[in-house]
Motif scaffolding. Structure first.
Motif, PDB file in Angstrom:
ATOM      1  N   ARG A   1       1.041   9.446  22.631  1.00  0.00           N
ATOM      2  CA  ARG A   1      -0.759   9.016  22.550  1.00  0.00           C
ATOM      3  C   ARG A   1      -1.553   9.291  24.024  1.00  0.00           C
ATOM      4  O   ARG A   1      -2.117   9.032  23.393  1.00  0.00           O
ATOM      5  N   ARG A   2      -1.280  10.427  24.792  1.00  0.00           N
ATOM      6  CA  ARG A   2      -1.934  10.634  25.005  1.00  0.00           C
ATOM      7  C   ARG A   2      -1.830  12.543  25.247  1.00  0.00           C
ATOM      8  O   ARG A   2      -2.890  13.424  25.757  1.00  0.00           O
ATOM      9  N   VAL A   3      -0.867  13.343  24.841  1.00  0.00           N
ATOM     10  CA  VAL A   3      -0.839  14.882  24.204  1.00  0.00           C
ATOM     11  C   VAL A   3      -0.074  14.291  22.930  1.00  0.00           C
ATOM     12  O   VAL A   3       0.156  13.747  21.682  1.00  0.00           O
TER      13      VAL A   3
ATOM     14  N   PRO B   1       4.199   6.845  25.645  1.00  0.00           N
ATOM     15  CA  PRO B   1       3.065   7.006  26.641  1.00  0.00           C
ATOM     16  C   PRO B   1       3.122   7.998  26.159  1.00  0.00           C
ATOM     17  O   PRO B   1       1.527   8.418  26.744  1.00  0.00           O
ATOM     18  N   ILE B   2       3.917   8.924  26.256  1.00  0.00           N
ATOM     19  CA  ILE B   2       3.835  10.555  27.231  1.00  0.00           C
ATOM     20  C   ILE B   2       2.757  11.233  24.912  1.00  0.00           C
ATOM     21  O   ILE B   2       1.588  11.469  24.908  1.00  0.00           O
TER      22      ILE B   2
ATOM     23  N   SER C   1       6.193  16.081  23.396  1.00  0.00           N
ATOM     24  CA  SER C   1       6.723  15.076  24.473  1.00  0.00           C
ATOM     25  C   SER C   1       8.108  14.835  25.376  1.00  0.00           C
ATOM     26  O   SER C   1       8.650  13.886  26.750  1.00  0.00           O
TER      27      SER C   1
END
Length: 100
Positions: free
Chosen positions: A60-62, A57-58, A71
């Motif tokens: 995917r965003r960073v 999830p990290i 991450s």
């Protein structure tokens, strides 16, 4: 109410242990990324399978910045925040319930 206090105290201990184990897995994954381990090694596969739900999830965003994956550091900071906030809060509530 003391039963609920003891339950919360035990829950705080279990959450602390789970968070410490998650931190160890994320650190192991980061260290493994510095070398090229055999992807078919059972230990490597377990570490990858345990850490990927935390890291994906990290990731995917960073975005990667300069080819570096931040991450694991972000996940470790989140886990440390939860460990330093949630566990003492539960322990304090448990202590107040036990004392009456």
């Amino acid at each position: 109410m003391y039963i609920l206090g003891y339950f919360l105290q035990a829950l705080a201990g279990v959450i602390h242990m789970v968070l410490m184990a998650a931190m160890i897995v994320v650190i192991a994954r980061a260290v493994l990324s510095w070398v090229s381990p055999d992807p078919y090694n059972p230990v490597v596969r377990i570490i990858n399978q345990l850490s990927e739900p935390l890291l994906f999830p990290i990731r995917r965003r960073v975005p990667y910045i300069g080819g570096i994956d931040f991450s694991p550091m972000i996940v470790l900071l989140i886990l440390m925040f939860i460990d330093n906030f949630l566990v003492p809060t539960l322990a304090r509530v448990a202590a107040s319930l036990i004392q009456g």
